[in-house]
Design an enzyme around this catalytic site. Structure first.
Site, PDB file in Angstrom:
ATOM      1  N   GLU A 116      -3.857 -30.892   8.550  1.00 26.85           N
ATOM      2  CA  GLU A 116      -2.554 -31.532   8.760  1.00 26.85           C
ATOM      3  C   GLU A 116      -2.683 -32.821   9.562  1.00 26.85           C
ATOM      4  O   GLU A 116      -1.681 -33.340  10.050  1.00 26.85           O
ATOM      5  CB  GLU A 116      -1.596 -30.569   9.488  1.00 26.85           C
ATOM      6  CG  GLU A 116      -1.364 -29.243   8.804  1.00 26.85           C
ATOM      7  CD  GLU A 116      -0.611 -29.353   7.486  1.00 26.85           C
ATOM      8  OE1 GLU A 116      -0.349 -30.480   7.034  1.00 26.85           O
ATOM      9  OE2 GLU A 116      -0.304 -28.306   6.902  1.00 26.85           O
ATOM     10  N   HIS A 139       2.061 -28.432  15.646  1.00 26.34           N
ATOM     11  CA  HIS A 139       2.587 -27.748  14.458  1.00 26.34           C
ATOM     12  C   HIS A 139       2.349 -26.265  14.631  1.00 26.34           C
ATOM     13  O   HIS A 139       1.266 -25.840  15.037  1.00 26.34           O
ATOM     14  CB  HIS A 139       1.884 -28.266  13.196  1.00 26.34           C
ATOM     15  CG  HIS A 139       2.116 -27.404  11.995  1.00 26.34           C
ATOM     16  ND1 HIS A 139       3.367 -27.164  11.484  1.00 26.34           N
ATOM     17  CD2 HIS A 139       1.258 -26.691  11.214  1.00 26.34           C
ATOM     18  CE1 HIS A 139       3.273 -26.363  10.437  1.00 26.34           C
ATOM     19  NE2 HIS A 139       2.004 -26.049  10.253  1.00 26.34           N
ATOM     20  N   HIS A 141       4.014 -21.962  13.456  1.00 25.03           N
ATOM     21  CA  HIS A 141       4.805 -21.148  12.524  1.00 25.03           C
ATOM     22  C   HIS A 141       5.650 -20.140  13.316  1.00 25.03           C
ATOM     23  O   HIS A 141       5.425 -18.932  13.213  1.00 25.03           O
ATOM     24  CB  HIS A 141       3.872 -20.381  11.579  1.00 25.03           C
ATOM     25  CG  HIS A 141       2.908 -21.222  10.792  1.00 25.03           C
ATOM     26  ND1 HIS A 141       1.788 -20.696  10.162  1.00 25.03           N
ATOM     27  CD2 HIS A 141       2.894 -22.548  10.506  1.00 25.03           C
ATOM     28  CE1 HIS A 141       1.129 -21.668   9.537  1.00 25.03           C
ATOM     29  NE2 HIS A 141       1.769 -22.804   9.733  1.00 25.03           N
ATOM     30  N   GLU A 169      21.929 -24.076  26.733  1.00 29.32           N
ATOM     31  CA  GLU A 169      21.216 -25.304  27.098  1.00 29.32           C
ATOM     32  C   GLU A 169      20.545 -26.031  25.940  1.00 29.32           C
ATOM     33  O   GLU A 169      19.921 -27.073  26.142  1.00 29.32           O
ATOM     34  CB  GLU A 169      20.239 -25.002  28.229  1.00 29.32           C
ATOM     35  CG  GLU A 169      21.038 -24.715  29.483  1.00 29.32           C
ATOM     36  CD  GLU A 169      20.236 -24.396  30.718  1.00 29.32           C
ATOM     37  OE1 GLU A 169      19.004 -24.460  30.657  1.00 29.32           O
ATOM     38  OE2 GLU A 169      20.863 -24.086  31.729  1.00 29.32           O
ATOM     39  N   HIS A 210       7.973 -23.037   6.182  1.00 28.39           N
ATOM     40  CA  HIS A 210       6.590 -23.186   6.638  1.00 28.39           C
ATOM     41  C   HIS A 210       6.481 -23.109   8.173  1.00 28.39           C
ATOM     42  O   HIS A 210       5.722 -22.300   8.690  1.00 28.39           O
ATOM     43  CB  HIS A 210       6.002 -24.511   6.119  1.00 28.39           C
ATOM     44  CG  HIS A 210       4.573 -24.727   6.494  1.00 28.39           C
ATOM     45  ND1 HIS A 210       3.647 -25.315   5.660  1.00 28.39           N
ATOM     46  CD2 HIS A 210       3.888 -24.439   7.629  1.00 28.39           C
ATOM     47  CE1 HIS A 210       2.470 -25.361   6.244  1.00 28.39           C
ATOM     48  NE2 HIS A 210       2.591 -24.834   7.449  1.00 28.39           N
TER      49      HIS A 210
HETATM   50  P1  13P Z   1      -5.429 -26.031   9.600  1.00 25.11           P
HETATM   51  O1  13P Z   1      -6.275 -24.773   9.768  1.00 25.11           O
HETATM   52  O2  13P Z   1      -6.081 -27.000   8.670  1.00 25.11           O
HETATM   53  O3  13P Z   1      -5.067 -26.616  10.934  1.00 25.11           O
HETATM   54  O4  13P Z   1      -4.074 -25.601   8.881  1.00 25.11           O
HETATM   55  C1  13P Z   1      -3.210 -24.686   9.463  1.00 25.11           C
HETATM   56  C2  13P Z   1      -1.800 -24.869   9.057  1.00 25.11           C
HETATM   57  O5  13P Z   1      -0.908 -24.407   9.749  1.00 25.11           O
HETATM   58  C3  13P Z   1      -1.492 -25.601   7.818  1.00 25.11           C
HETATM   59  O6  13P Z   1      -0.157 -25.967   7.760  1.00 25.11           O
HETATM   60 ZN    ZN Z   2       1.144 -24.650   8.930  1.00 31.24          ZN
END
Ligand code: 13P
Ligand code: ZN
Length: 271
Positions: A116, A139, A141, A169, A210
């Site tokens: 990413e 990033h 999840h 808040e 995602h």
């Molecule tokens: P990477 O292992 O390449 O960091 O990917 C993880 C991920 O969350 C892809 O969206």
């Molecule tokens: Zn991801």
């Protein structure tokens, strides 16, 4: 030269990835972090003239030439970062040609930065134009935010409004709201460009079905943003199927934003 394994920025990466893993947000290799470092600080730990190898970036990042980042590795598990930072993290510098990165430390098993990285670097470039202090892109999840993606419209205003309603808040923590993207193929320049476009307006961008991207001036601010969005999404998911008897009204959200003195998206309220 000081031992890089004792560097505060490596410690922050270890602690943050471990935290995120234990919150259940980063299963397997899910999630990635890039953290822009201060060149002088890195020079206390590494010889900046020693490039281990170069890695293609896949696009031109002119405004980032010379910038140094510590970045999680592709396919690496957040769970493992604290136990082997040298394998799971890398320190890279954007080369003079703007299309390659110079590896200064890490990825010791021959690895490369996260898949990413285009979204990360393009987000850094976008944030730099609106906030020169920005250093971190994250990033992840987060479970409830992801769950909410399946039962809520993926629209900046509507998604933000629902989150703001869930914790008093929220409007003070992310007054600019959150940007929302539809499902897109991850790891591509296209999703990077779409994320960066939203990052000019928002520090949090939801990737439909995602996860989320977040940006901030330090690890605490960035982590705190994701934590707050995720908490709001959790309350949403705990209550979405129940009759709503009470809510935070739009007038009350406005009162909060004004009390905290934040510049909020007035057009995201229905006043
Ligand atoms: P990477 O292992 O390449 O960091 O990917 C993880 C991920 O969350 C892809 O969206
Ligand atoms: Zn991801």
């Amino acid at each position: 030269m000081k031992n890089i394994l004792n560097a505060p920025f490596i410690d922050e990466m270890k602690k943050t990835t471990a935290n995120m893993y234990r919150l259940g947000w980063d299963e397997r290799n899910g999630g990635n972090i890039s953290y822009m470092l201060d060149e002088k600080e890195v020079a206390e730990y590494l010889d900046l003239n020693k490039v281990i190898r170069t890695i293609p970036i896949g696009f031109e990042a002119k405004s980032m030439i010379g910038k140094i980042f510590v970045v999680t590795g592709r396919g690496k598990y957040f769970k493992n970062v604290e136990f082997d930072p040298e394998k799971n993290l890398g320190i890279i510098r954007i080369a003079e040609d703007a299309i390659t990165a110079e590896l200064l430390w890490g990825y010791s098993d021959g690895g490369v930065f996260t898949s990413e990285f285009p979204s990360h670097l393009m987000s850094h470039m976008a944030r730099a134009t609106v906030d020169p202090e920005n250093r971190v892109v994250m990033h992840t999840h987060p479970t409830h935010t992801l769950a909410m993606n399946y039962v809520h419209e993926l629209d900046d205003k509507k998604f933000t409004h629902s989150l703001w309603e869930m914790c008093t808040e929220c409007i003070a923590v992310f007054p600019e709201g959150v940007g929302v993207l539809p499902w897109m193929l991850c790891g591509t320049n296209e999703i990077g460009e779409a994320t960066a476009a939203k990052m000019k307006e928002f520090r949090v961008v939801v990737w439909g079905m995602h996860g989320v991207y977040a940006a901030g001036k330090d690890m605490d601010e960035t982590f705190g943003l994701v934590e707050t969005v995720e908490k709001a999404a959790q309350i949403y998911m705990l209550t979405a199927h129940l009759p709503r008897i009470n809510t935070i009204k739009d007038e009350e959200m406005m009162e909060l934003a004004e009390y905290f003195g934040v510049n909020y998206r007035k057009d995201f309220l229905n006043l």
